[in-house]
Design an enzyme around this catalytic site. Structure first.
Site, PDB file in Angstrom:
ATOM      1  N   ASP A   1       0.047   5.153   1.062  1.00  0.00           N
ATOM      2  CA  ASP A   1      -0.074   6.025   2.232  1.00  0.00           C
ATOM      3  C   ASP A   1      -0.019   5.240   3.533  1.00  0.00           C
ATOM      4  OD1 ASP A   1      -0.852   8.925   1.233  1.00  0.00           O
ATOM      5  OD2 ASP A   1      -1.937   7.507  -0.037  1.00  0.00           O
TER       6      ASP A   1
ATOM      7  N   ASP B   1       0.860  -1.171   0.000  1.00  0.00           N
ATOM      8  CA  ASP B   1       0.000   0.000   0.000  1.00  0.00           C
ATOM      9  C   ASP B   1       0.906   1.233   0.000  1.00  0.00           C
ATOM     10  OD1 ASP B   1      -2.375   1.560   0.297  1.00  0.00           O
ATOM     11  OD2 ASP B   1      -1.956   1.712   2.440  1.00  0.00           O
TER      12      ASP B   1
END
EC number: 3.1.3.99
Length: 405
Positions: A149, A147
């Site tokens: 952020d 992922d």
């Protein structure tokens, strides 16, 4: 003051992980029996080993339950002893050497020296992550997806040249492992300029590195959960990959009218939430996603975000759409994307011809069941749950350390 994790994980039923909570409860018993007095911080080595062995007895039993569950599921069964104890359990792709991970992480966790704080949610999460990485180090890893952020960089920030995670990603590439940034950020432009700008630090570091061209080509970016794929080219940077070559066949049959209906329904719900919850935000509609972002300088309240994402999820689920979607809380915004990260990981496995999910890892910060978009990746790959970019670095270093043994 209550900690962030007490608020998020202890008080809100929809923000709990049943398996972690169950293990935490098991470990609380030896903690109570073995807890010392305040004057015993510098406990003897013998006392530490005794305490850790009590924890290890429980974790060995959990290891056996996981292995039995894997065996039953592989034979077509559905109800194992673990499933009866933790009904929300679904699938494990590999055994988990929990005891080995606990001992390896003890210098950081200091479980044996704690008299007042029992093994916590975060301790169990760390042990599970460490055990998964331990297994992968021993048995092989072909692909890691991250992922963006709060996993590789702080929320809303780019991947800058001074980010220490970059050297770890290059080390993965040097070992011939596919590295994918699997992000919810969806930019449909075929130029990939938005992703190039966002990940400029990593791209420049790869260009300047002594990696072979074949190793460099193992970097990919999959945006919008499972919608836009870009591959790194040593001469031209990120290059668009045509969907026909990597999307799963079922994804190519999704009705365009239904995709529009999902986005229209989500947009209508989000507009209702903005009005009803007094949210100072604006709607943003893209090709395969819709969401709202706060007005300049505004910070949205957690309760507003959670209410909006849960209402959007519920509204869409009632409609029983055949096309998968993901509604999630981005930290200071809400988005609904077509597709999900499970499909994203499956597409990558198919594209790279990876034989089994046990050879793939997804690293992310959003694994709670409601409003979190990494959760579905569990159905397609092994996973490690982190809470910050710093933790991602720690876990990767942990993985590399086991490769050397």
């Amino acid at each position: 003051m209550a900690s962030r994790y007490r608020v998020e994980y202890a008080l809100k039923q929809h923000r709990k992980d049943d398996f972690i909570e169950w293990i935490k409860g098991l470990l609380s018993v030896p903690f109570v029996l073995q807890a010392g007095t305040p004057s015993q911080k510098l406990v003897t080595r013998e006392k530490e080993q005794e305490t850790l062995e009590r924890y290890a007895v429980i974790l060995r039993d959990v290891e056996k339950l996981i292995e039995a569950h894997i065996q039953i599921v592989s034979e077509g069964g559905s109800y194992s002893q673990l499933k009866m104890l933790v009904p929300s359990i679904t699938i494990f792709w590999t055994p988990l050497p929990l005891v080995k991970a606990m001992y390896a992480l003890e210098p950081k966790l200091c479980l044996a020296k704690r008299s007042f704080v029992a093994p916590s949610f975060n301790d169990v999460r760390a042990i599970l992550g460490g055990a998964q990485l331990n297994y992968l180090a021993d048995n092989g890893l072909d692909m890691v997806s991250f992922d963006g952020d709060v996993t590789l960089y702080e929320d809303g920030q780019p991947l800058l040249p001074d980010n220490p995670v970059i050297s770890r990603l290059i080390q993965l590439l040097s070992r011939g492992i596919y590295v994918i940034i699997l992000t919810a950020a969806g930019y449909p432009s075929r130029t990939g300029q938005e992703y190039t700008d966002r990940f400029s630090g990593l791209l420049q570091a790869i260009e300047d590195s002594d990696l072979k061209d074949g190793q460099k080509r193992k970097l990919h970016v999959l945006g919008g959960e499972s919608n836009y794929l870009f591959a790194y080219d040593p001469l031209h940077g990120l290059q668009w990959v045509d969907a026909d070559s990597w999307m799963l066949p079922v994804m190519k049959t999704w009705p365009h009218d239904e995709i529009l209906e999902i986005l229209d329904t989500a947009e209508e719900t989000l507009r209702s939430c903005i009005q009803g919850l007094n949210i100072d935000a604006k709607i943003v509609r893209k090709e395969r996603s819709v969401g709202f972002v706060p007005s300049l300088g505004q910070k949205l309240r957690r309760e507003q975000l959670e209410e909006a994402v849960l209402e959007t999820q519920a509204t869409l689920q009632i409609r029983n759409f055949s096309v998968p979607f993901t509604a999630f809380n981005g930290g200071n915004d809400i988005w609904c994307d077509i597709g999900d990260k499970k499909l994203g990981v499956l597409c990558l496995q198919h594209f790279f011809n990876i034989s089994h999910p046990s050879r793939c890892l997804h690293v992310g910060d959003q694994f709670l069941s409601a409003g979190n978009n990494d959760y579905k990746a569990r159905a397609a790959a092994t996973t490690v749950w982190v809470s910050s970019p710093h933790e991602t670095i720690e876990f990767l270093d942990y993985y590399f350390s086991f490769l050397k043994k």
